[in-house]
Design a protein around this motif. Structure first.
Motif, PDB file in Angstrom:
ATOM      1  N   PHE A 191      30.630 -18.492  16.390  1.00  0.00           N
ATOM      2  CA  PHE A 191      30.357 -17.397  17.324  1.00  0.00           C
ATOM      3  C   PHE A 191      31.530 -16.449  17.570  1.00  0.00           C
ATOM      4  N   GLY A 192      32.730 -16.864  17.170  1.00  0.00           N
ATOM      5  CA  GLY A 192      33.910 -16.044  17.466  1.00  0.00           C
ATOM      6  C   GLY A 192      33.858 -14.657  16.875  1.00  0.00           C
ATOM      7  N   GLU A 198      15.391 -29.267  27.040  1.00  0.00           N
ATOM      8  CA  GLU A 198      14.669 -28.655  28.157  1.00  0.00           C
ATOM      9  C   GLU A 198      15.547 -28.565  29.405  1.00  0.00           C
ATOM     10  N   ALA A 199      16.311 -29.611  29.698  1.00  0.00           N
ATOM     11  CA  ALA A 199      17.171 -29.603  30.882  1.00  0.00           C
ATOM     12  C   ALA A 199      18.267 -28.558  30.758  1.00  0.00           C
ATOM     13  N   SER A 200      18.862 -28.466  29.584  1.00  0.00           N
ATOM     14  CA  SER A 200      19.915 -27.466  29.375  1.00  0.00           C
ATOM     15  C   SER A 200      19.347 -26.054  29.422  1.00  0.00           C
ATOM     16  N   GLN A 231      23.701 -23.887  22.754  1.00  0.00           N
ATOM     17  CA  GLN A 231      22.687 -23.384  21.830  1.00  0.00           C
ATOM     18  C   GLN A 231      21.919 -22.209  22.412  1.00  0.00           C
ATOM     19  N   VAL A 232      21.671 -22.236  23.718  1.00  0.00           N
ATOM     20  CA  VAL A 232      20.931 -21.146  24.337  1.00  0.00           C
ATOM     21  C   VAL A 232      21.843 -20.070  24.914  1.00  0.00           C
ATOM     22  N   ILE A 281      33.257 -19.512  26.223  1.00  0.00           N
ATOM     23  CA  ILE A 281      32.800 -20.886  26.438  1.00  0.00           C
ATOM     24  C   ILE A 281      34.027 -21.782  26.444  1.00  0.00           C
ATOM     25  N   ILE A 282      34.142 -22.604  27.480  1.00  0.00           N
ATOM     26  CA  ILE A 282      35.258 -23.529  27.620  1.00  0.00           C
ATOM     27  C   ILE A 282      34.716 -24.942  27.723  1.00  0.00           C
TER      28      ILE A 282
END
Length: 272
Positions: free
Chosen positions: A176-177, A70-72, A126-127, A140-141
């Motif tokens: 995801f690449g 939820e926080a993320s 994830q989101v 994304i790093i």
């Protein structure tokens, strides 16, 4: 300035101090609109003000990344809203390092460190990653650490979380690449925060003895690597972990006779 990130948007977690702050400032200087994130409103507002004084664009979003999904999710949603509905770059930088050894680590501390250092970036990715895929791509790093690959007698808990994040970097790159999202990591060495140690008396300096650099690094060195990975210059870089550590993990000069130039043009020899 090259403006390598002109027109792009970025979220940098844990960016109210040290490495995260340096990355946020560097991204903004390269043209990105940056969301600064952390738990301290005053420090967050100060970073935003600093960026704006330099002519950049930034917003602060307060977040306590406690490891819950939820926080993320809340941070991702608010950051995306502040950035006009699109997030191009995510830097998973937020982390905590409690002192202690394996023998002195209690279960609550263990859970807290894994929540902040591993679960929070996992649920944020994830989101964010699927949203990047839907938007046509992104970067994304993750921030690892030299201590994940060079064993020391303290900090086992922290080291294990950074090892997990470096492993996730490769797994996410595979996942995801192929759909347009590059995932890479930076593994910083010992870095001194000039804001906390303006005199350069950082006790961690001793950990850099026997390395080519011979001293702790500056946060701007890590930020420069982040700009590279976020830019099109790194378009062919996937699943990599860049060691920006003054040679800490891969090189030793201890016991090796070296010759260094002096300011007068001669040389001086020492034993490393």
């Amino acid at each position: 300035m090259t403006q390598r990130l002109q027109g792009r948007t970025a979220l940098v977690t844990g960016s109210t101090s040290n490495i995260g702050r340096a990355i946020a400032r560097a991204f903004a200087a390269e043209g990105a609109h940056v969301v600064v994130s952390g738990r301290d409103d005053n420090r967050g507002d100060a970073v935003v003000a600093e960026i704006e004084r330099a002519g950049g664009r930034a917003s602060f979003v307060r977040a306590d990344l406690d490891g819950t999904a939820e926080a993320s999710q809340a941070l991702a949603a608010e950051a995306t809203r502040r950035l006009g509905g699109r997030l191009d770059i995510l830097v998973n930088n937020a982390g905590i390092y409690p002192p202690g050894t394996t023998s002195t680590t209690d279960p609550a501390t263990f859970d807290r460190v894994y929540a902040v250092n591993v679960k929070a970036p996992f649920f944020l990715t994830q989101v964010v990653a699927p949203a990047m895929v839907a938007a046509g791509g992104g970067v994304i790093i993750n921030l690892g650490s030299w201590i994940a690959r060079r064993g020391v007698p303290t900090g086992a808990l922290y080291a294990s979380t950074k090892g997990a994040l470096e492993t996730l970097t490769r797994a996410w790159s595979a996942e995801f690449g192929g759909r347009g999202v590059r995932v890479d990591a930076i593994s910083p060495g010992v870095v001194r925060d000039p804001a906390l140690d303006p005199a350069g008396t950082f006790p961690g300096q001793t950990l850099m003895q026997g390395t080519p650099a011979g001293t702790a690094g500056h946060p701007d060195a890590i930020a420069a690597a982040a700009v590279y990975l976020a830019s099109d210059d790194a378009a062919f870089v996937h699943g990599a972990v860049l060691d920006i550590d003054g040679g800490r993990t891969g090189v030793t000069t201890t016991g090796v006779t070296t010759t260094r130039p002096t300011t007068t043009g001669g040389t001086t020899t020492d034993g490393g």
